[in-house]
Write a protein that holds these residues in place. Sequence first.
Motif, PDB file in Angstrom:
ATOM      1  N   CYS A   1      44.143  45.028  41.927  1.00 56.99           N
ATOM      2  CA  CYS A   1      44.084  45.936  43.070  1.00 56.99           C
ATOM      3  C   CYS A   1      45.069  47.082  42.853  1.00 56.99           C
ATOM      4  O   CYS A   1      46.252  46.854  42.577  1.00 56.99           O
ATOM      5  CB  CYS A   1      44.417  45.189  44.360  1.00 56.99           C
ATOM      6  SG  CYS A   1      44.327  46.225  45.832  1.00 56.99           S
TER       7      CYS A   1
ATOM      8  N   ARG B   1      31.288  44.619  45.207  1.00 58.16           N
ATOM      9  CA  ARG B   1      32.260  45.492  45.859  1.00 58.16           C
ATOM     10  C   ARG B   1      33.413  45.809  44.917  1.00 58.16           C
ATOM     11  O   ARG B   1      33.851  46.956  44.799  1.00 58.16           O
ATOM     12  CB  ARG B   1      32.773  44.836  47.147  1.00 58.16           C
ATOM     13  CG  ARG B   1      33.823  45.672  47.868  1.00 58.16           C
ATOM     14  CD  ARG B   1      34.132  45.133  49.244  1.00 58.16           C
ATOM     15  NE  ARG B   1      32.989  45.235  50.139  1.00 58.16           N
ATOM     16  CZ  ARG B   1      32.591  46.359  50.721  1.00 58.16           C
ATOM     17  NH1 ARG B   1      33.237  47.492  50.488  1.00 58.16           N
ATOM     18  NH2 ARG B   1      31.553  46.363  51.533  1.00 58.16           N
ATOM     19  N   ILE B   2      33.914  44.797  44.210  1.00 61.18           N
ATOM     20  CA  ILE B   2      35.069  44.978  43.329  1.00 61.18           C
ATOM     21  C   ILE B   2      34.710  45.808  42.095  1.00 61.18           C
ATOM     22  O   ILE B   2      35.436  46.742  41.729  1.00 61.18           O
ATOM     23  CB  ILE B   2      35.625  43.604  42.901  1.00 61.18           C
ATOM     24  CG1 ILE B   2      36.251  42.899  44.110  1.00 61.18           C
ATOM     25  CG2 ILE B   2      36.652  43.749  41.776  1.00 61.18           C
ATOM     26  CD1 ILE B   2      36.471  41.414  43.907  1.00 61.18           C
TER      27      ILE B   2
ATOM     28  N   PHE C   1      39.149  43.492  52.347  1.00 61.20           N
ATOM     29  CA  PHE C   1      37.743  43.154  52.113  1.00 61.20           C
ATOM     30  C   PHE C   1      37.041  43.108  53.467  1.00 61.20           C
ATOM     31  O   PHE C   1      37.327  42.215  54.286  1.00 61.20           O
ATOM     32  CB  PHE C   1      37.620  41.782  51.437  1.00 61.20           C
ATOM     33  CG  PHE C   1      38.138  41.742  50.027  1.00 61.20           C
ATOM     34  CD1 PHE C   1      37.348  42.182  48.970  1.00 61.20           C
ATOM     35  CD2 PHE C   1      39.412  41.251  49.756  1.00 61.20           C
ATOM     36  CE1 PHE C   1      37.821  42.132  47.660  1.00 61.20           C
ATOM     37  CE2 PHE C   1      39.889  41.200  48.458  1.00 61.20           C
ATOM     38  CZ  PHE C   1      39.101  41.637  47.406  1.00 61.20           C
TER      39      PHE C   1
ATOM     40  N   LEU D   1      30.928  40.228  46.994  1.00 63.08           N
ATOM     41  CA  LEU D   1      32.308  40.658  46.732  1.00 63.08           C
ATOM     42  C   LEU D   1      32.457  41.124  45.291  1.00 63.08           C
ATOM     43  O   LEU D   1      33.231  42.043  45.003  1.00 63.08           O
ATOM     44  CB  LEU D   1      33.280  39.514  47.033  1.00 63.08           C
ATOM     45  CG  LEU D   1      33.377  39.071  48.494  1.00 63.08           C
ATOM     46  CD1 LEU D   1      34.330  37.888  48.633  1.00 63.08           C
ATOM     47  CD2 LEU D   1      33.847  40.227  49.374  1.00 63.08           C
TER      48      LEU D   1
END
Length: 510
Positions: A384, A87-88, A391, A84
């Motif tokens: 965000c 991904r971020i 997600f 994660l």
Amino acid sequence: MFYIIVSLIVLFLLYGVRNFGYWKKRGIKHDIPLPYVGNNLRNFLQRSSIAMMATELYKKYPNEKVVGFYRSTEPELLIRDPNLVKRILVTDFQHFYARGFNTHKTAIEPLLKNLFFADGDLWRLIRQRFGTAFSTAKIRAMFPFITERAEKLQLLAEEVESLEYYDVRELMARYTTDFIGACGFGINMDSLNNENSEFRRLGKRIFYRTPRDAIAAALKFMFPELFKNIHLLAPDLEKSVIGLVRHILQARNYTPCGNNDFIDLLLELKEKGNVSVESLEERDENGVAKVVELKLDDLLLTAQVFVFFGAGFETSSTTSSYTLHQLAFNPDHQRKVQEEIDRVLLKHGNKITYESVNEMHYLEKAFYEAMRMYPAVGFLIRKCTTPNYTFPELGLTIDEDVKVIIPIQAFHRDEKYFYEPDVYNPDRFTSAQDLKTNYFMPFGEGPRSCIAARLGKVLAMAGIAAVLQKFNVEPCEKSVLEPLPDPMAIVSEGFIGGLPLKLRKRESVP
């Protein structure tokens, strides 16, 4: 009247808990929040830094990939899964390009319009123009400033060598502050010869939170619209920085003077005119990114100098001093570092140069291991920027403006990713690949990683090499292997009581 008062009290209480069902609705585990302060009471009271709280939450929920958190009334998401993290920071960066330190989207105080704090198009415009500021060629040109300060550092170390102990955190802060003064401002601030120099006092003030600063931060988080014009930075600090930079710019007649310092670089960039990029935030009717433009005025340049000064001296001094601290407690590793320093410097006339520092590979490992155990910046925050982002690994959808926290410090000390994480072992980094993981992020990762990482590394390594070329470092009676983190730390981490060590002259130096 009674009913009006009761109604107002009820409305006030409801406002302070209005978002507290956010994570429960999504099935995300979290601690029970308190009205208005959420889960952030200890941080507001300066009893725990953001990094300390993030690490604590990470450890409290070992089986979760994400954990909910409320900073005041706003929901945030703590990330515990390296996939994660990637991904971020990298894969879906376009959905998380904002850092989210500013509590208001449009009311941003002048000195926070810098590369670190800026978001959206402002960040992209600044990054576009300053992307070449820390290239290899620029760092090489700046290195004579480092060499000169490293030699002065050795003279200061000789002065304190007779003392029972000295705080190496302060020693290295004086070294890095003096470098920033010369390289950033073109001024000899004499921080190495005078621990109470004006520049050193300014550096300490940037990272010292007064009660006024803590209250201002809490109010801006609790009531962002109402207190949008209250500045996080105190008026005296803002006035000092703006006045200092204005004085330097006026002395140079607002034109580059060939000093190869940061001010010169900014003036050169300003002479190139306005900068334009494709917008991250604005689209035309066909969905094509609009072109946005930015003029580099004096206040915007001052904001970049401010972050260069603050981030430059604080992070490098924290990491270099903690490296010395760990080497003091691990004399075998210290000996290996010194043997390499002696061997490399012998080839370079015993002078600390750009080339010699880049040949010190074991010192580099020692530096990265210190960054692993105690990263100067212990957490990352991203916001965000997309409505209803999901997600895919979790099936979890969050709203626009929800922030995510990446607890770097916690990842770096997790036995799942590092064998014996509390043991200082530079040999764990056997290849360059060991430095490129989703759980080792000493300088962040992705497009918003530290732009000055290479400069910070060679500055710290040169300082460490300068000390260990002439001295051994040893624990003293006040030294503790695991120093207590400073709960009042803001972005960069610190230590309660500093890092006291003995400096002892080496018996035989080549």
